[in-house]
Design an enzyme around this catalytic site. Sequence first.
Site, PDB file in Angstrom:
ATOM      1  N   ALA A  79       0.820  -1.226   0.000  1.00  9.84           N
ATOM      2  CA  ALA A  79       0.000   0.000   0.000  1.00  9.84           C
ATOM      3  C   ALA A  79       0.847   1.266   0.000  1.00  9.84           C
ATOM      4  O   ALA A  79       0.306   2.365  -0.014  1.00  9.84           O
ATOM      5  CB  ALA A  79      -0.928  -0.003   1.215  1.00  9.84           C
ATOM      6  N   TYR A 119       9.536 -13.231 -14.021  1.00 14.57           N
ATOM      7  CA  TYR A 119       8.402 -12.400 -13.580  1.00 14.57           C
ATOM      8  C   TYR A 119       7.098 -12.988 -14.132  1.00 14.57           C
ATOM      9  O   TYR A 119       6.115 -13.143 -13.399  1.00 14.57           O
ATOM     10  CB  TYR A 119       8.583 -10.945 -14.040  1.00 14.57           C
ATOM     11  CG  TYR A 119       7.382 -10.091 -13.676  1.00 14.57           C
ATOM     12  CD1 TYR A 119       7.143  -9.737 -12.351  1.00 14.57           C
ATOM     13  CD2 TYR A 119       6.463  -9.682 -14.651  1.00 14.57           C
ATOM     14  CE1 TYR A 119       6.024  -8.985 -12.005  1.00 14.57           C
ATOM     15  CE2 TYR A 119       5.350  -8.918 -14.313  1.00 14.57           C
ATOM     16  CZ  TYR A 119       5.127  -8.580 -12.988  1.00 14.57           C
ATOM     17  OH  TYR A 119       4.012  -7.844 -12.642  1.00 14.57           O
TER      18      TYR A 119
HETATM   19  P1  NDP Z   1       5.051  -0.213  -7.216  1.00 16.54           P
HETATM   20  O1  NDP Z   1       6.522  -0.507  -7.282  1.00 16.54           O
HETATM   21  O2  NDP Z   1       4.594   1.182  -7.438  1.00 16.54           O
HETATM   22  O3  NDP Z   1       4.463  -0.742  -5.815  1.00 16.54           O
HETATM   23  C1  NDP Z   1       4.809  -2.014  -5.333  1.00 16.54           C
HETATM   24  C2  NDP Z   1       4.323  -2.151  -3.909  1.00 16.54           C
HETATM   25  O4  NDP Z   1       4.636  -3.478  -3.450  1.00 16.54           O
HETATM   26  C3  NDP Z   1       4.974  -1.168  -2.970  1.00 16.54           C
HETATM   27  O5  NDP Z   1       4.018  -0.671  -2.076  1.00 16.54           O
HETATM   28  C4  NDP Z   1       5.985  -2.022  -2.219  1.00 16.54           C
HETATM   29  O6  NDP Z   1       6.140  -1.520  -0.887  1.00 16.54           O
HETATM   30  C5  NDP Z   1       5.273  -3.367  -2.199  1.00 16.54           C
HETATM   31  N1  NDP Z   1       6.204  -4.469  -1.954  1.00 16.54           N
HETATM   32  C6  NDP Z   1       7.200  -4.901  -2.740  1.00 16.54           C
HETATM   33  N2  NDP Z   1       7.868  -5.893  -2.141  1.00 16.54           N
HETATM   34  C7  NDP Z   1       7.271  -6.085  -0.925  1.00 16.54           C
HETATM   35  C8  NDP Z   1       7.513  -6.946   0.165  1.00 16.54           C
HETATM   36  N3  NDP Z   1       8.512  -7.842   0.148  1.00 16.54           N
HETATM   37  N4  NDP Z   1       6.691  -6.866   1.235  1.00 16.54           N
HETATM   38  C9  NDP Z   1       5.682  -5.977   1.272  1.00 16.54           C
HETATM   39  N5  NDP Z   1       5.412  -5.132   0.274  1.00 16.54           N
HETATM   40  C10 NDP Z   1       6.207  -5.179  -0.810  1.00 16.54           C
HETATM   41  O7  NDP Z   1       4.390  -1.200  -8.286  1.00 16.54           O
HETATM   42  P2  NDP Z   1       2.853  -1.449  -8.709  1.00 16.54           P
HETATM   43  O8  NDP Z   1       1.953  -0.685  -7.859  1.00 16.54           O
HETATM   44  O9  NDP Z   1       2.789  -1.269 -10.172  1.00 16.54           O
HETATM   45  O10 NDP Z   1       2.742  -3.003  -8.398  1.00 16.54           O
HETATM   46  C11 NDP Z   1       1.723  -3.554  -7.588  1.00 16.54           C
HETATM   47  C12 NDP Z   1       1.345  -4.923  -8.131  1.00 16.54           C
HETATM   48  O11 NDP Z   1       0.809  -4.753  -9.444  1.00 16.54           O
HETATM   49  C13 NDP Z   1       2.492  -5.907  -8.265  1.00 16.54           C
HETATM   50  O12 NDP Z   1       2.045  -7.180  -7.847  1.00 16.54           O
HETATM   51  C14 NDP Z   1       2.779  -5.907  -9.766  1.00 16.54           C
HETATM   52  O13 NDP Z   1       3.341  -7.118 -10.179  1.00 16.54           O
HETATM   53  C15 NDP Z   1       1.391  -5.695 -10.311  1.00 16.54           C
HETATM   54  N6  NDP Z   1       1.295  -5.201 -11.666  1.00 16.54           N
HETATM   55  C16 NDP Z   1       1.904  -4.027 -12.028  1.00 16.54           C
HETATM   56  C17 NDP Z   1       1.792  -3.570 -13.332  1.00 16.54           C
HETATM   57  C18 NDP Z   1       2.504  -2.349 -13.816  1.00 16.54           C
HETATM   58  O14 NDP Z   1       2.680  -2.198 -15.046  1.00 16.54           O
HETATM   59  N7  NDP Z   1       2.886  -1.425 -12.944  1.00 16.54           N
HETATM   60  C19 NDP Z   1       0.969  -4.293 -14.316  1.00 16.54           C
HETATM   61  C20 NDP Z   1       0.388  -5.504 -13.825  1.00 16.54           C
HETATM   62  C21 NDP Z   1       0.524  -5.919 -12.546  1.00 16.54           C
HETATM   63  P3  NDP Z   1       7.500  -1.451  -0.051  1.00 16.54           P
HETATM   64  O15 NDP Z   1       8.630  -1.285  -1.019  1.00 16.54           O
HETATM   65  O16 NDP Z   1       7.291  -0.257   0.836  1.00 16.54           O
HETATM   66  O17 NDP Z   1       7.532  -2.731   0.710  1.00 16.54           O
HETATM   67  C1  8X3 Z   2       3.425  -5.668 -15.226  1.00 17.35           C
HETATM   68  C2  8X3 Z   2       3.073  -5.467 -16.656  1.00 17.35           C
HETATM   69  O1  8X3 Z   2       3.833  -6.058 -19.020  1.00 17.35           O
HETATM   70  O2  8X3 Z   2       5.472  -5.072 -17.519  1.00 17.35           O
HETATM   71  O3  8X3 Z   2       2.919  -6.873 -14.754  1.00 17.35           O
HETATM   72  O4  8X3 Z   2       4.764  -7.338 -17.209  1.00 17.35           O
HETATM   73  S1  8X3 Z   2       4.354  -6.014 -17.631  1.00 17.35           S
END
Ligand code: NDP
Ligand code: 8X3
Length: 255
Positions: A12, A155
Amino acid sequence: MLQDRTVLITGASAGIGEACAAVLAAEGARLILAARRRDRLGALADELQQRHGAAVHVVELDVRRRESVNESIESLPAEWAAIDLLVNNAGLSRGLDPLHEGAPRDWEEMIDTNLKGLLWVDRAVVPGMVRRGAGHVIHIGSIAGRQVYPGGNVYCATKHAVRALTDGLRLDLAGTAVRVTSIDPGLVNTEFSTVRFRGDRKRADSVYRGMTPLTADDVAQAVLFAATRPAHVTVADLLLLPTDQASANLVYRRG
Ligand code: NDP
Ligand code: 8X3
């Protein structure tokens, strides 16, 4: 519909998780915000309390640490213990190397976070939902859980696994009234690519060059849609793409 519902959001502190917190707070939800960066969570909690009068509980949590996940859920104060909605979102990617040149440490971090971390959180939270005969688990999957792209290897494997776990959990929970959803976005402009390329902003920005990506709020709106269907309706999965993206491998770019 979400008024006074208790929602746990992992990851979050940034991006999609942070946007989900804002959107769900506006609907009156009570929020448990979890991630490693407590300072960010604290700032977000203050903002949501001021803007929406939201009740917020902050949990510093690394989802890779199973014991810590269990302890965090077990030690929630009584008024936060009955989680109605879990947005299991924490995740990351590292690198875009061909598999035969990839870094095993990066692979472990992705597997430990996206796959095992998601499992530890589900395992800690779902039994309470089953006991109470109500609840909703939303996994943030990805188009990478449906298709593979060059360099995406590990990934994509973690997100394919999330897809299998979403379907498996729904089968295992049939008859319990607990709903299971996967929201699967394409390209979303968050810190995701900056994390993937370890702070190389130029390379991260190039991912979204010449196209209009999704915003974190776009994804949060899809989460809200799934979470606010009537109890007899399950949004099983939802693929959400930028209009400029037709598949994991086909992105239309201007110029
Ligand atoms: P961000 O990097 O903006 O946010 C990632 C979040 O995950 C941060 O809040 C981070 O918090 C948290 N996080 C990472 N590792 C841990 C850990 N070990 N424990 C607890 N929290 C963790 O990326 P997104 O918001 O884009 O990503 C969120 C989700 O969406 C992911 O699962 C990603 O795979 C997925 N996703 C993203 C896409 C994109 O293009 N951006 C597309 C499709 C899916 P902190 O570092 O403070 O722990
Ligand atoms: C994040 C979107 O296309 O970079 O899951 O894998 S992509």
